[in-house]
Design a protein around this motif. Structure first.
Motif, PDB file in Angstrom:
ATOM      1  N   THR A 198       0.797  -1.229   0.000  1.00 28.34           N
ATOM      2  CA  THR A 198       0.000   0.000   0.000  1.00 28.34           C
ATOM      3  C   THR A 198       0.831   1.281   0.000  1.00 28.34           C
ATOM      4  OG1 THR A 198      -0.124  -0.070   2.420  1.00 28.34           O
ATOM      5  CG2 THR A 198      -1.902  -1.157   1.181  1.00 28.34           C
ATOM      6  N   GLY A 199       2.142   1.168   0.163  1.00 27.84           N
ATOM      7  CA  GLY A 199       2.971   2.374   0.293  1.00 27.84           C
ATOM      8  C   GLY A 199       3.812   2.696  -0.918  1.00 27.84           C
ATOM      9  N   ILE A 200       3.451   2.185  -2.101  1.00 31.29           N
ATOM     10  CA  ILE A 200       4.249   2.440  -3.304  1.00 31.29           C
ATOM     11  C   ILE A 200       4.213   3.923  -3.649  1.00 31.29           C
ATOM     12  CG2 ILE A 200       4.487   1.985  -5.764  1.00 31.29           C
ATOM     13  CD1 ILE A 200       3.476  -0.774  -5.352  1.00 31.29           C
ATOM     14  N   VAL A 201       5.393   4.488  -3.909  1.00 31.43           N
ATOM     15  CA  VAL A 201       5.529   5.908  -4.226  1.00 31.43           C
ATOM     16  C   VAL A 201       5.840   6.127  -5.703  1.00 31.43           C
ATOM     17  CG1 VAL A 201       6.882   7.987  -3.731  1.00 31.43           C
ATOM     18  CG2 VAL A 201       6.257   6.448  -1.867  1.00 31.43           C
ATOM     19  N   GLU A 202       6.487   5.161  -6.326  1.00 27.12           N
ATOM     20  CA  GLU A 202       6.970   5.342  -7.703  1.00 27.12           C
ATOM     21  C   GLU A 202       6.702   4.086  -8.519  1.00 27.12           C
ATOM     22  OE1 GLU A 202      11.168   6.530  -9.990  1.00 27.12           O
ATOM     23  OE2 GLU A 202      11.157   6.088  -7.843  1.00 27.12           O
ATOM     24  N   ILE A 203       6.104   4.263  -9.715  1.00 23.01           N
ATOM     25  CA  ILE A 203       5.841   3.147 -10.627  1.00 23.01           C
ATOM     26  C   ILE A 203       6.266   3.559 -12.032  1.00 23.01           C
ATOM     27  CG2 ILE A 203       4.090   1.679 -11.682  1.00 23.01           C
ATOM     28  CD1 ILE A 203       2.461   1.815  -9.181  1.00 23.01           C
ATOM     29  N   HIS A 204       7.141   2.745 -12.636  1.00 29.31           N
ATOM     30  CA  HIS A 204       7.547   2.928 -14.031  1.00 29.31           C
ATOM     31  C   HIS A 204       7.055   1.725 -14.823  1.00 29.31           C
ATOM     32  CE1 HIS A 204      10.917   6.074 -13.581  1.00 29.31           C
ATOM     33  NE2 HIS A 204      10.254   6.024 -12.451  1.00 29.31           N
ATOM     34  N   MET A 205       6.376   1.985 -15.932  1.00 25.31           N
ATOM     35  CA  MET A 205       5.926   0.899 -16.801  1.00 25.31           C
ATOM     36  C   MET A 205       6.240   1.265 -18.243  1.00 25.31           C
ATOM     37  SD  MET A 205       2.260  -0.036 -15.020  1.00 25.31           S
ATOM     38  CE  MET A 205       1.708   1.679 -15.083  1.00 25.31           C
ATOM     39  N   GLU A 206       6.963   0.394 -18.915  1.00 24.78           N
ATOM     40  CA  GLU A 206       7.319   0.646 -20.313  1.00 24.78           C
ATOM     41  C   GLU A 206       7.150  -0.626 -21.125  1.00 24.78           C
ATOM     42  OE1 GLU A 206      11.229   1.712 -23.031  1.00 24.78           O
ATOM     43  OE2 GLU A 206      10.998   2.659 -21.078  1.00 24.78           O
ATOM     44  N   LEU A 227       1.119   7.413  -4.202  1.00 29.66           N
ATOM     45  CA  LEU A 227       1.874   7.478  -5.457  1.00 29.66           C
ATOM     46  C   LEU A 227       2.258   8.916  -5.788  1.00 29.66           C
ATOM     47  CD1 LEU A 227       2.848   5.575  -7.759  1.00 29.66           C
ATOM     48  CD2 LEU A 227       0.801   6.257  -9.018  1.00 29.66           C
ATOM     49  N   GLU A 228       3.552   9.129  -6.064  1.00 30.60           N
ATOM     50  CA  GLU A 228       4.064  10.457  -6.402  1.00 30.60           C
ATOM     51  C   GLU A 228       4.659  10.522  -7.799  1.00 30.60           C
ATOM     52  OE1 GLU A 228       6.806  11.831  -3.493  1.00 30.60           O
ATOM     53  OE2 GLU A 228       5.486  11.444  -1.790  1.00 30.60           O
ATOM     54  N   ILE A 229       5.139   9.393  -8.313  1.00 29.59           N
ATOM     55  CA  ILE A 229       5.810   9.367  -9.620  1.00 29.59           C
ATOM     56  C   ILE A 229       5.211   8.246 -10.459  1.00 29.59           C
ATOM     57  CG2 ILE A 229       8.008   9.107 -10.820  1.00 29.59           C
ATOM     58  CD1 ILE A 229       9.403   9.990  -8.243  1.00 29.59           C
ATOM     59  N   LEU A 230       4.757   8.571 -11.660  1.00 29.07           N
ATOM     60  CA  LEU A 230       4.194   7.582 -12.570  1.00 29.07           C
ATOM     61  C   LEU A 230       4.750   7.793 -13.966  1.00 29.07           C
ATOM     62  CD1 LEU A 230       2.218   5.286 -13.238  1.00 29.07           C
ATOM     63  CD2 LEU A 230       0.451   7.036 -13.633  1.00 29.07           C
ATOM     64  N   HIS A 231       5.358   6.744 -14.518  1.00 26.87           N
ATOM     65  CA  HIS A 231       5.831   6.743 -15.902  1.00 26.87           C
ATOM     66  C   HIS A 231       5.014   5.716 -16.677  1.00 26.87           C
ATOM     67  CE1 HIS A 231      10.018   8.755 -15.507  1.00 26.87           C
ATOM     68  NE2 HIS A 231       9.230   9.137 -14.523  1.00 26.87           N
TER      69      HIS A 231
END
Length: 564
Positions: free
Chosen positions: A303-311, A329-333
């Motif tokens: 539940t504490g994920i702050v950053e997710i990158h998906m490519e 969540l603070e950063i999403l790519h």
């Protein structure tokens, strides 16, 4: 107040020669050993003559001790040698402020400096070819305090085997970081033996290796302090239903960052991701499988994920709807995921109100546009960085973003057919906090550049690339009317060798973090202490970090971006 001098790094990570000499002089000042230029010159001449004498003595008496060598240098030209009186711990601390090249040169001064430099070096990078095994004893006898180790092998060479890795683990039981590159002869058994000897490991990065799930599980089962895991092209993982699940193991509780790249069956890491309850950063690059099924399970447990990158992964609005439950969540790519639409982006924006950085590469699919960005403008008021590649937005969404997101400091618009002079004028009029603007492959002309002359009062840098309507004359006019603004114009007619690292990110823009990472390692050894120590010294001298934040490149068209 601006310091007396600035530290700058070249592309190889070393200090430039001018600042390096000033750095050495500063160290002398800190040791109370600043003398006049004439005395230093005289002392240098005496050092040369004394060195020649010591060489001739070495021919007669090869068993000359380190203490005798120190005594020979203790008094030269009537000047006290403060360096010889300096404790080993202080000299080691001084070495930590030097770049890797300077450290190597210092190790050649005398036997004492050679010993102290080796004992105080914490990072080592080795050419991991098979013949390294015969050098392990001598290398780690000198560098006996290594905690960060990189083993890199050329893809056309035979790499080290399990036996060599076990020998290294026995000599480096305090190892906290390990990087393996193209070590194709390592097996699950070797990774198991290594994990048992290096239980304090905190970071593991492996790429193009051939061990499989058993070797990875061995690390997860025996390294409870593991915080960062990066896996790229792990050849030993079996594809399909027969794949052995990886994780969670005892390491799951401590894991903060998981990065998976180019894996045929990346979903076999599902148990590890789900079990990492303290996970903060999850990065997935070109990993096959249906991630829509896995993300609901992940967000239920983590539940504490702050950053997710998906490519380039298989994910749709279903997966984004699950990700929207990550309220921190603070950063999403979101890069080249054509099944994601405005609905999914709107779902994330509606619940993830702490979002600070948003990167979207629409891949010219036209499935994300004004509707999704309006949702971002209405909900994500803390947005500071927005990168849109292949997204056709208009003045409607752009105006709302500029009006509502008052903290927006960095904006990149690349490969958009709808961003023209009117949109740039909207940005100039409404983006009050904007500091950096990048425009690439958009139908913008000199009229758009003219709008920037009086707008965006906090703007410090503009980068324009492959915008055919923008001429050098227009840029010169803007530069003349706004002297403090740094402008970079690239018409695309010439190759900009200084703007990208080998062309891997030639199609876009990326806003990096404030403190750059140091790269570069020799075949035998490289030191990381120069970077961290120089940052400490910067803080000591100026009380704050003085490093310019620059624009780099990111992918925007049909070409793929490269991650290493």
């Amino acid at each position: 107040m601006k310091p007396a001098f600035e530290f700058r790094r070249s592309r190889t990570g070393h200090f430039q020669e001018q600042n390096s000499s000033r750095f050495r002089y500063l160290l002398l000042l800190l040791m109370g050993q600043a003398v006049s230029t004439a005395k230093l010159t005289s002392r240098r001449d005496c050092n040369r003559s004394q060195l020649s004498k010591s060489k001739s003595t070495a021919l007669i008496s090869p068993m000359q001790t380190e203490e005798a060598e120190v005594l020979e240098r203790s008094s030269i030209d009537g000047l006290s040698d403060f360096i010889s009186d300096l404790p080993d711990e202080c000299l080691a601390c001084i070495f930590q402020f030097l770049s890797p090249g300077d450290r190597k040169r210092c190790s050649l001064v005398c036997r004492r400096w050679l010993r102290i430099e080796g004992q105080s070096r914490h990072r080592l990078s080795l050419n991991a070819q098979a013949d390294l095994q015969h050098l392990i004893h001598s290398v780690f006898s000198r560098f006996d305090a290594v905690t960060k180790l990189a083993l890199k092998c050329d893809r056309r060479s035979v790499s080290i085997s399990d036996e060599a890795l076990v020998l290294i683990s026995e000599r480096c039981r305090n190892l906290t970081r390990l990087k393996l590159r193209a070590c194709r002869d390592l097996t699950d058994a070797g990774m198991l033996a290594f994990a048992k000897n290096c239980r304090g490991l905190k970071k593991l990065s492996c790429g193009s290796c051939t061990f499989g799930a058993k070797g990875m599980n061995a690390v997860l089962d025996h390294c409870p302090a593991l915080e960062e895991l990066s896996v790229k092209r792990l050849r030993g993982i079996i594809d399909g239903a027969a794949a052995e699940p990886i994780g969670p193991g005892v390491a799951a509780a401590a894991l903060r960052t998981i990065c998976l790249k180019e894996l045929y069956n990346g979903q076999c890491f599902g148990p590890l991701i789900i079990g990492a309850k303290n996970l903060k950063s999850l990065k997935l690059f070109r990993c096959s499988g249906d991630w829509d099924k896995l993300f609901p399970l992940i967000v239920d447990r983590v539940t504490g994920i702050v950053e997710i990158h998906m490519e380039r992964i298989q994910i749709s609005d279903i997966g984004l709807e699950a990700i929207s439950n990550c309220s921190d969540l603070e950063i999403l790519h979101l890069v080249k995921t054509p099944e994601c639409t405005n609905a999914g982006v709107g779902a994330v924006a509606g619940k993830c109100k702490l979002l600070r950085k948003l990167h979207i590469d629409g891949w010219k699919a036209n499935r994300i546009g004004d509707q999704g960005l309006i949702a971002v403008a209405n909900s994500c008021l803390n947005l500071q960085e927005l990168v849109l590649i292949g997204v056709n937005l208009t003045n409607i969404s752009l105006g709302m973003l500029a009006s509502n997101c008052q903290n927006l400091e960095r904006l990149a618009l690349c490969g958009s057919d709808t961003v023209g002079d009117a949109e740039i004028s909207c940005i100039a009029a409404k983006c009050i906090a904007l500091k950096k603007l990048c425009i690439k492959s958009c139908p913008v002309s000199d009229h758009g550049m003219e709008a920037l002359a009086s707008g965006c009062p906090n703007l410090i840098k503009v980068k324009v690339k492959k915008c055919r309507g923008v001429t050098s004359e227009g840029v010169e006019w803007l530069r003349a009317n706004r002297v403090s603004l740094a402008i970079n114009l690239d018409t695309g007619e010439q190759v900009d060798a200084s703007a990208s690292d080998g062309g891997a990110q030639d199609n876009g823009v990326e806003f990096p973090s404030i403190v750059p990472s140091q790269t570069g390692a020799s075949t035998i050894a490289s030191s990381s202490t120069g970077r961290s120590a120089s940052n400490k010294l910067l803080g000591l001298l100026s009380g704050r970090s003085i490093v310019a934040c620059t624009l780099r490149r990111f992918a925007n068209n049909n070409g793929g971006s490269s991650h290493s």
